[in-house]
Design a protein around this motif. Structure first.
Motif, PDB file in Angstrom:
ATOM      1  N   GLU A 198      13.263  -3.743 -27.304  1.00 56.68           N
ATOM      2  CA  GLU A 198      14.460  -4.755 -26.578  1.00 56.68           C
ATOM      3  C   GLU A 198      13.128  -5.687 -26.757  1.00 56.68           C
ATOM      4  OE1 GLU A 198      16.978  -7.071 -25.256  1.00 56.68           O
ATOM      5  OE2 GLU A 198      17.367  -5.083 -25.109  1.00 56.68           O
ATOM      6  N   SER A 199      12.048  -5.922 -27.574  1.00 56.74           N
ATOM      7  CA  SER A 199      11.163  -6.854 -26.977  1.00 56.74           C
ATOM      8  C   SER A 199      11.225  -6.979 -28.589  1.00 56.74           C
ATOM      9  CB  SER A 199       9.812  -6.915 -26.822  1.00 56.74           C
ATOM     10  OG  SER A 199       9.251  -5.850 -27.325  1.00 56.74           O
ATOM     11  N   ASN A 200      10.944  -6.705 -29.467  1.00 59.84           N
ATOM     12  CA  ASN A 200      11.233  -6.715 -30.799  1.00 59.84           C
ATOM     13  C   ASN A 200      12.167  -6.876 -31.085  1.00 59.84           C
ATOM     14  OD1 ASN A 200       7.823  -5.493 -30.958  1.00 59.84           O
ATOM     15  ND2 ASN A 200       9.316  -3.306 -31.127  1.00 59.84           N
ATOM     16  N   LYS A 220       1.156  -1.279  -0.205  1.00 55.51           N
ATOM     17  CA  LYS A 220      -0.062   0.371   0.087  1.00 55.51           C
ATOM     18  C   LYS A 220       0.563   0.916   0.052  1.00 55.51           C
ATOM     19  CE  LYS A 220      -3.934  -2.616   2.250  1.00 55.51           C
ATOM     20  NZ  LYS A 220      -4.894  -2.126   2.940  1.00 55.51           N
ATOM     21  N   ASN A 221       1.848   1.151  -0.169  1.00 56.72           N
ATOM     22  CA  ASN A 221       3.007   2.479  -0.683  1.00 56.72           C
ATOM     23  C   ASN A 221       2.269   2.886  -2.098  1.00 56.72           C
ATOM     24  OD1 ASN A 221       4.499   2.311   1.441  1.00 56.72           O
ATOM     25  ND2 ASN A 221       4.947   0.368   0.851  1.00 56.72           N
ATOM     26  N   ILE A 222       2.886   4.086  -2.632  1.00 60.23           N
ATOM     27  CA  ILE A 222       2.843   4.506  -3.745  1.00 60.23           C
ATOM     28  C   ILE A 222       4.160   5.781  -4.243  1.00 60.23           C
ATOM     29  CG2 ILE A 222       0.185   5.242  -3.826  1.00 60.23           C
ATOM     30  CD1 ILE A 222       0.273   8.132  -3.717  1.00 60.23           C
ATOM     31  N   ALA A 223       4.390   6.210  -5.225  1.00 63.01           N
ATOM     32  CA  ALA A 223       5.257   6.830  -5.613  1.00 63.01           C
ATOM     33  C   ALA A 223       4.714   7.144  -6.994  1.00 63.01           C
ATOM     34  CB  ALA A 223       6.301   5.620  -6.621  1.00 63.01           C
ATOM     35  N   LEU A 224       4.557   8.093  -7.093  1.00 62.61           N
ATOM     36  CA  LEU A 224       4.879   9.658  -8.982  1.00 62.61           C
ATOM     37  C   LEU A 224       5.881   9.378  -9.379  1.00 62.61           C
ATOM     38  CD1 LEU A 224       3.127  12.652  -7.204  1.00 62.61           C
ATOM     39  CD2 LEU A 224       1.959  10.585  -7.758  1.00 62.61           C
ATOM     40  N   VAL A 225       5.635   8.788 -10.345  1.00 61.35           N
ATOM     41  CA  VAL A 225       6.872   8.888 -11.949  1.00 61.35           C
ATOM     42  C   VAL A 225       6.576  10.012 -12.801  1.00 61.35           C
ATOM     43  CG1 VAL A 225       7.916   7.865 -13.565  1.00 61.35           C
ATOM     44  CG2 VAL A 225       7.513   6.821 -11.423  1.00 61.35           C
ATOM     45  N   HIS A 226       7.590  10.649 -13.411  1.00 58.63           N
ATOM     46  CA  HIS A 226       6.777  11.672 -14.592  1.00 58.63           C
ATOM     47  C   HIS A 226       5.984  10.485 -15.518  1.00 58.63           C
ATOM     48  CE1 HIS A 226       7.469  14.934 -16.888  1.00 58.63           C
ATOM     49  NE2 HIS A 226       7.549  15.753 -16.051  1.00 58.63           N
ATOM     50  N   GLY A 227       5.633  11.242 -16.378  1.00 59.73           N
ATOM     51  CA  GLY A 227       4.695  10.644 -17.108  1.00 59.73           C
ATOM     52  C   GLY A 227       5.760  10.168 -18.756  1.00 59.73           C
ATOM     53  N   ASP A 228       7.375  11.294 -18.773  1.00 57.08           N
ATOM     54  CA  ASP A 228       7.822  11.146 -19.470  1.00 57.08           C
ATOM     55  C   ASP A 228       8.592   9.623 -19.641  1.00 57.08           C
ATOM     56  OD1 ASP A 228       6.540  13.449 -21.158  1.00 57.08           O
ATOM     57  OD2 ASP A 228       7.947  14.706 -20.236  1.00 57.08           O
ATOM     58  N   LYS A 229       9.286  10.178 -18.458  1.00 56.57           N
ATOM     59  CA  LYS A 229       9.888   8.421 -17.798  1.00 56.57           C
ATOM     60  C   LYS A 229       9.385   7.484 -18.147  1.00 56.57           C
ATOM     61  CE  LYS A 229      12.887  11.580 -15.547  1.00 56.57           C
ATOM     62  NZ  LYS A 229      14.479  11.884 -16.719  1.00 56.57           N
ATOM     63  N   MET A 230       7.707   7.205 -18.084  1.00 55.69           N
ATOM     64  CA  MET A 230       7.899   6.113 -18.181  1.00 55.69           C
ATOM     65  C   MET A 230       7.334   5.726 -20.150  1.00 55.69           C
ATOM     66  SD  MET A 230       7.215   4.447 -15.506  1.00 55.69           S
ATOM     67  CE  MET A 230       5.979   3.378 -15.852  1.00 55.69           C
ATOM     68  N   ILE A 231       7.106   6.841 -20.462  1.00 54.68           N
ATOM     69  CA  ILE A 231       7.106   7.095 -22.066  1.00 54.68           C
ATOM     70  C   ILE A 231       8.511   6.089 -22.854  1.00 54.68           C
ATOM     71  CG2 ILE A 231       7.028   7.767 -24.090  1.00 54.68           C
ATOM     72  CD1 ILE A 231       4.971   9.507 -23.133  1.00 54.68           C
ATOM     73  N   SER A 232       9.302   6.956 -21.462  1.00 53.06           N
ATOM     74  CA  SER A 232      10.693   6.121 -22.455  1.00 53.06           C
ATOM     75  C   SER A 232      10.853   4.891 -21.918  1.00 53.06           C
ATOM     76  CB  SER A 232      12.255   6.954 -21.607  1.00 53.06           C
ATOM     77  OG  SER A 232      11.270   8.316 -22.203  1.00 53.06           O
ATOM     78  N   PHE A 233      10.691   4.750 -21.123  1.00 54.00           N
ATOM     79  CA  PHE A 233      10.680   3.323 -20.327  1.00 54.00           C
ATOM     80  C   PHE A 233      10.173   1.870 -21.148  1.00 54.00           C
ATOM     81  CE2 PHE A 233       9.213  -0.422 -17.435  1.00 54.00           C
ATOM     82  CZ  PHE A 233       9.961  -0.938 -17.381  1.00 54.00           C
ATOM     83  N   PHE A 234       8.698   2.221 -21.380  1.00 57.13           N
ATOM     84  CA  PHE A 234       7.967   1.162 -22.339  1.00 57.13           C
ATOM     85  C   PHE A 234       8.516   1.250 -23.562  1.00 57.13           C
ATOM     86  CE2 PHE A 234       4.941   2.210 -18.784  1.00 57.13           C
ATOM     87  CZ  PHE A 234       5.079   0.841 -17.795  1.00 57.13           C
ATOM     88  N   SER A 235       9.140   2.082 -23.949  1.00 57.83           N
ATOM     89  CA  SER A 235       9.674   2.308 -25.296  1.00 57.83           C
ATOM     90  C   SER A 235      10.896   1.883 -25.818  1.00 57.83           C
ATOM     91  CB  SER A 235       9.750   3.572 -25.987  1.00 57.83           C
ATOM     92  OG  SER A 235       8.687   4.632 -26.123  1.00 57.83           O
ATOM     93  N   ALA A 236      11.954   1.370 -24.638  1.00 55.32           N
ATOM     94  CA  ALA A 236      13.121   0.899 -24.501  1.00 55.32           C
ATOM     95  C   ALA A 236      12.406  -0.724 -24.674  1.00 55.32           C
ATOM     96  CB  ALA A 236      13.930   0.860 -23.481  1.00 55.32           C
ATOM     97  N   VAL A 237      11.493  -0.789 -23.374  1.00 55.39           N
ATOM     98  CA  VAL A 237      10.757  -2.277 -23.077  1.00 55.39           C
ATOM     99  C   VAL A 237      10.619  -3.108 -24.672  1.00 55.39           C
ATOM    100  CG1 VAL A 237       9.004  -3.868 -22.078  1.00 55.39           C
ATOM    101  CG2 VAL A 237      10.745  -2.329 -20.479  1.00 55.39           C
ATOM    102  N   LEU A 238       9.646  -1.991 -25.742  1.00 63.13           N
ATOM    103  CA  LEU A 238       9.250  -2.728 -26.600  1.00 63.13           C
ATOM    104  C   LEU A 238      10.084  -2.625 -27.450  1.00 63.13           C
ATOM    105  CD1 LEU A 238       5.797  -0.194 -26.781  1.00 63.13           C
ATOM    106  CD2 LEU A 238       6.327  -3.054 -26.140  1.00 63.13           C
TER     107      LEU A 238
END
Length: 74
Positions: free
Chosen positions: A67-69, A47-65
């Motif tokens: 890598e998977s591609n 039940k802890n929360i964290a805030l992450v800047h949306g731009d950082k998440m977009i960069s992260f998911f782009s890198a993951v995609l």
């Protein structure tokens, strides 16, 4: 306050009646958060929360995609 391991403690905030919080100015300045920015709210089973800047998440998911591609081509 910056800790020895490079983390910060920006203080405490109060949750308002509508569930809103105000991010302290020092935190906004240090993290580059501006009015209108998108934040991602993350949580865990403790039940802890964290805030992450949306731009950082977009960069992260782009890198993951990417890598998977790349692994699909093998």
């Amino acid at each position: 306050m910056k800790t020895r391991d490079g983390r910060y403690v920006f203080g405490m905030v109060r949750v308002g009646e509508k569930g809103q919080i105000v991010i302290p100015k020092e935190a906004r300045d240090e993290c580059g958060i501006s009015p209108g920015d998108t934040m991602v709210v993350l949580g865990d089973e403790n039940k802890n929360i964290a805030l992450v800047h949306g731009d950082k998440m977009i960069s992260f998911f782009s890198a993951v995609l990417e890598e998977s591609n790349g692994s699909d081509k093998d």
